[in-house]
Design an enzyme around this catalytic site. Structure first.
Site, PDB file in Angstrom:
ATOM      1  N   GLU A   1      -1.839 -11.114  -5.074  1.00 43.17           N
ATOM      2  CA  GLU A   1      -1.202 -10.037  -5.842  1.00 43.17           C
ATOM      3  C   GLU A   1       0.321 -10.173  -5.897  1.00 43.17           C
ATOM      4  O   GLU A   1       1.053  -9.187  -5.881  1.00 43.17           O
ATOM      5  CB  GLU A   1      -1.579  -8.673  -5.252  1.00 43.17           C
ATOM      6  CG  GLU A   1      -3.076  -8.403  -5.221  1.00 43.17           C
ATOM      7  CD  GLU A   1      -3.423  -7.097  -4.514  1.00 43.17           C
ATOM      8  OE1 GLU A   1      -2.500  -6.343  -4.168  1.00 43.17           O
ATOM      9  OE2 GLU A   1      -4.613  -6.853  -4.291  1.00 43.17           O
TER      10      GLU A   1
ATOM     11  N   TRP B   1       4.156  -5.892  -4.353  1.00 39.92           N
ATOM     12  CA  TRP B   1       3.893  -5.095  -3.144  1.00 39.92           C
ATOM     13  C   TRP B   1       4.366  -5.817  -1.877  1.00 39.92           C
ATOM     14  O   TRP B   1       4.686  -5.173  -0.886  1.00 39.92           O
ATOM     15  CB  TRP B   1       2.394  -4.804  -2.979  1.00 39.92           C
ATOM     16  CG  TRP B   1       1.592  -4.742  -4.234  1.00 39.92           C
ATOM     17  CD1 TRP B   1       0.577  -5.569  -4.601  1.00 39.92           C
ATOM     18  CD2 TRP B   1       1.719  -3.795  -5.292  1.00 39.92           C
ATOM     19  NE1 TRP B   1       0.069  -5.212  -5.818  1.00 39.92           N
ATOM     20  CE2 TRP B   1       0.759  -4.123  -6.272  1.00 39.92           C
ATOM     21  CE3 TRP B   1       2.563  -2.712  -5.503  1.00 39.92           C
ATOM     22  CZ2 TRP B   1       0.611  -3.399  -7.431  1.00 39.92           C
ATOM     23  CZ3 TRP B   1       2.419  -1.996  -6.676  1.00 39.92           C
ATOM     24  CH2 TRP B   1       1.454  -2.341  -7.620  1.00 39.92           C
TER      25      TRP B   1
ATOM     26  N   TYR C   1      -8.921  -1.867  -8.707  1.00 37.83           N
ATOM     27  CA  TYR C   1      -9.268  -0.659  -7.966  1.00 37.83           C
ATOM     28  C   TYR C   1      -9.337   0.528  -8.922  1.00 37.83           C
ATOM     29  O   TYR C   1      -8.365   0.836  -9.614  1.00 37.83           O
ATOM     30  CB  TYR C   1      -8.236  -0.402  -6.869  1.00 37.83           C
ATOM     31  CG  TYR C   1      -8.366  -1.353  -5.704  1.00 37.83           C
ATOM     32  CD1 TYR C   1      -9.099  -0.990  -4.573  1.00 37.83           C
ATOM     33  CD2 TYR C   1      -7.783  -2.609  -5.745  1.00 37.83           C
ATOM     34  CE1 TYR C   1      -9.242  -1.867  -3.510  1.00 37.83           C
ATOM     35  CE2 TYR C   1      -7.919  -3.502  -4.683  1.00 37.83           C
ATOM     36  CZ  TYR C   1      -8.651  -3.118  -3.570  1.00 37.83           C
ATOM     37  OH  TYR C   1      -8.796  -4.001  -2.510  1.00 37.83           O
TER      38      TYR C   1
ATOM     39  N   GLU D   1     -10.971  -8.756  -5.175  1.00 38.75           N
ATOM     40  CA  GLU D   1     -10.957  -7.490  -4.438  1.00 38.75           C
ATOM     41  C   GLU D   1     -11.323  -6.391  -5.412  1.00 38.75           C
ATOM     42  O   GLU D   1     -11.025  -6.468  -6.603  1.00 38.75           O
ATOM     43  CB  GLU D   1      -9.563  -7.156  -3.884  1.00 38.75           C
ATOM     44  CG  GLU D   1      -9.162  -7.834  -2.618  1.00 38.75           C
ATOM     45  CD  GLU D   1      -7.771  -7.357  -2.154  1.00 38.75           C
ATOM     46  OE1 GLU D   1      -7.408  -6.190  -2.425  1.00 38.75           O
ATOM     47  OE2 GLU D   1      -7.065  -8.159  -1.537  1.00 38.75           O
TER      48      GLU D   1
END
Length: 599
Positions: free
Chosen positions: A446, A451, A508, A535
């Site tokens: 990612e 992040w 997500y 994920e």
């Protein structure tokens, strides 16, 4: 789009701590007529090309929630193939259309007649036409880019042969190095996921001989593999917050930052998420204390905001001279932290009541306090030895905690740390290699999301990836299949086809239509590579779990595997993948469970 033009005072008031900011009991409001839905984007793009003859899943995204009767798919007009179904998944703004019979080189055209799609107030959407042509995607690469061990090549062939035909189930282990999460899935469904995901997040503790984590004991990994399972490994790479040198030192250095909050708080774009920082976290705050917020920007407009957690809910006055009049700071693209000094009044109130943080279009990763006397605040930082750093407090994977550009620059202490840490990790990976176990290796994930410290700029990230790749190759890690994680529109972050076997995507809370769209974009952008859902899970931003695997698969998102994040202590409530989600997944006829793994 600037936030000021789309967020008005009444919208801000939806957040609890902003509730009193704009109260006006005498105000009158007129709700305008809702306009008919208009098309924002399509897949394929108009007049574009798509790969792979045979079948396609088309998506048409509107600017608001739409209504469409699935039985009306016959009203859609399509040349170049046959539409066999069309659906709007749940309450969504995307119409998803599946068609078969496409042939290479044959022009295709989709027409959605006026009124077949309607808006929230039954306003008919105007006619939409989409034209494109079909080409062949190149076949998936016949061998991994660097892995040569017999088991790794065999695993890669297993993935390649099942890609687009079957989807492999996977489960992320909790970071304590175990198989507990997959055991819970077995209790729910009577079947084990095929893949178990591990993480070297606690490397700093393990290499120092911590009694609670030891990556040198590969029993969980070997047990999973010996029972027929596939191994996935990642690395939340913890880097030091302080300079590493030779001088050592037992006490914190004047000017060192104190971390008062750390995590992943995605604030979304609706001001509906906030978090509280307790008063005790500000025990050391005083006039002149520097408050620093670290974040990743994930929107065209990004704003930071903090409020005193007292009866006033007022904004801090320490940054009043630079806010925009309603307590917010506009954050610039390319930045990952914002700092200011506390005045005496704010410092006292924070120590009494704490603070509430909010914002728009950002994800908080860390908040620090730094105290430095006026005589010493410009003094050089005192270096610490690596062995003197506390593995539980002096390391972080968050954005801004470590200088990525310096990490890939020869001669810096950051570069030396990276080299040393890779050397600390390799012996653990060699234990797995020597046990004859192939690994789906997914590091530095990612990155473009901002992040993590390895996500500050694309060019430095690619250098870091290649540095790791070359070093592992040099060390003879011939059992590794390399998985790079895309954030969607981040081609400039891609290390290159010669350094990557598989493209992953982490989703997500995404709807089925969104998952399908993401899959198709990756398939087009990274032709010749296996695409996987590396994920997935629950999002507090959307307050929903990623769409069921049955909906994703049937809609055309034919991922190589899926892997929810860990957290199965319960049945369904706010879980990354609860009992019902897993029952749906394991009942899909195309899902491969551990007992069906053959390579």
């Amino acid at each position: 789009m600037k936030l000021k033009s789309i967020i008005q005072c009444g919208a801000i008031a939806a957040v609890a701590f902003l509730a009193t900011a704009c109260a006006d009991t005498d105000a009158q409001y007129t709700i305008p007529e809702v306009a008919a839905p208009t098309v924002l984007s399509t897949y394929p793009a108009a007049n574009g090309e798509v790969g792979t003859p045979g079948e396609i899943t088309m998506t048409v995204k509107y600017d608001k929630r739409i209504f469409f009767a699935s039985s009306d798919y016959s009203k859609l007009q399509f040349t170049g193939g046959t539409i066999d179904r069309a659906i709007v998944y749940g309450m969504d703004s995307v119409l998803t259309i599946h068609a078969t019979g496409l042939q290479r080189g044959v022009p295709c055209q989709l027409t959605i007649p006026a009124g077949v799609v309607t808006g929230p107030n039954s306003q008919p959407a105007p006619e939409t036409t989409l034209a494109f042509t079909v080409r062949d995607l190149p076949p998936v690469a016949s061998s991994p880019v660097v892995a040569t061990s017999a088991k790794a090549v065999s695993l890669y062939n297993f993935l390649r042969e099942n890609y687009r035909t079957n989807i492999i189930s996977g489960m992320m282990a909790s970071v304590a190095w175990n198989n507990d999460e997959s055991e819970n899935v077995f209790k729910w469904t009577g079947k084990y996921p095929a893949i178990n995901g591990y993480d070297y997040i606690h490397l700093q503790a393990s290499v120092r001989g911590a009694n609670w984590i030891n990556y040198g004991d590969i029993t969980p990994v070997k047990t999973w593999f010996d029972n027929g399972g596939i191994i996935n490994m990642g690395w939340h790479w913890m880097a030091p917050k302080y300079e590493i040198g030779e001088s050592g030192g037992d006490d914190p250095v004047v000017g060192d930052a104190e971390t008062i909050w750390e995590g992943q708080l995605n604030l979304g774009v609706d001001w509906g998420v906030s978090d509280q920082i307790a008063a005790e976290k500000f025990a050391n705050a005083k006039e002149g204390t520097v408050l620093t917020f670290y974040y990743g920007i994930n929107s065209d407009a990004a704003y930071w905001q903090a409020k005193l957690m007292d009866s006033s809910w007022n904004a801090l006055t320490s940054y009043k001279d630079v806010d925009n009049g309603w307590g917010c700071i506009e954050l610039q693209a390319g930045t990952n932290n914002y700092s200011f000094k506390l005045n005496a009044d704010d410092a006292a109130k924070l120590k009494e009541g704490g603070m509430v943080i909010s914002g728009y279009g950002i994800t908080y990763t860390m908040i620090t306090l730094t105290n430095a006397s006026s005589a010493k605040q410009n003094a050089p930082r005192k270096a610490k030895r690596w062995e003197d750093l506390d593995p539980n407090n002096d390391f972080s994977y968050s954005a801004g905690a470590f200088d990525l550009k310096a990490a890939v620059t020869e001669g810096t202490w950051q570069n030396q740390f990276v080299k040393d840490d890779l050397a600390r990790l390799v012996p653990y990976l060699k234990l797995v290699r020597d046990a004859g176990i192939p690994v789906l290796w997914r590091p530095l994930h990612e990155a473009a999301g901002g992040w993590f410290w390895w996500g500050s700029d694309a060019e430095s990230f690619k250098k870091l990836w290649i540095m790791m790749f070359d070093y592992f190759k040099q060390e003879g890690l011939d059992n590794i299949i390399w998985v790079w994680t895309s954030e969607g529109d981040d081609l400039d972050w891609y290390p290159g086809a010669e350094y990557v076997d598989i493209i992953g995507r982490d989703l997500y809370g995404n709807s089925a239509a969104s998952c399908i769209e993401e899959y198709q974009k990756l398939q087009e952008n990274y032709a010749g590579k296996i695409i996987t859902l590396s994920e997935c899970g629950y999002s507090q931003y959307t307050n929903s779990v990623v769409a069921p695997i049955s909906e994703q698969w049937n809609g055309g998102a034919t991922w190589s595997w899926f892997m929810p994040w860990y957290g199965t202590n319960g049945d369904n409530e706010n879980m990354h993948a609860g009992k019902d989600w897993w029952i749906d997944a394991m009942n899909c006829p195309n899902v491969i469970t551990r007992d069906k793994v053959k390579y």
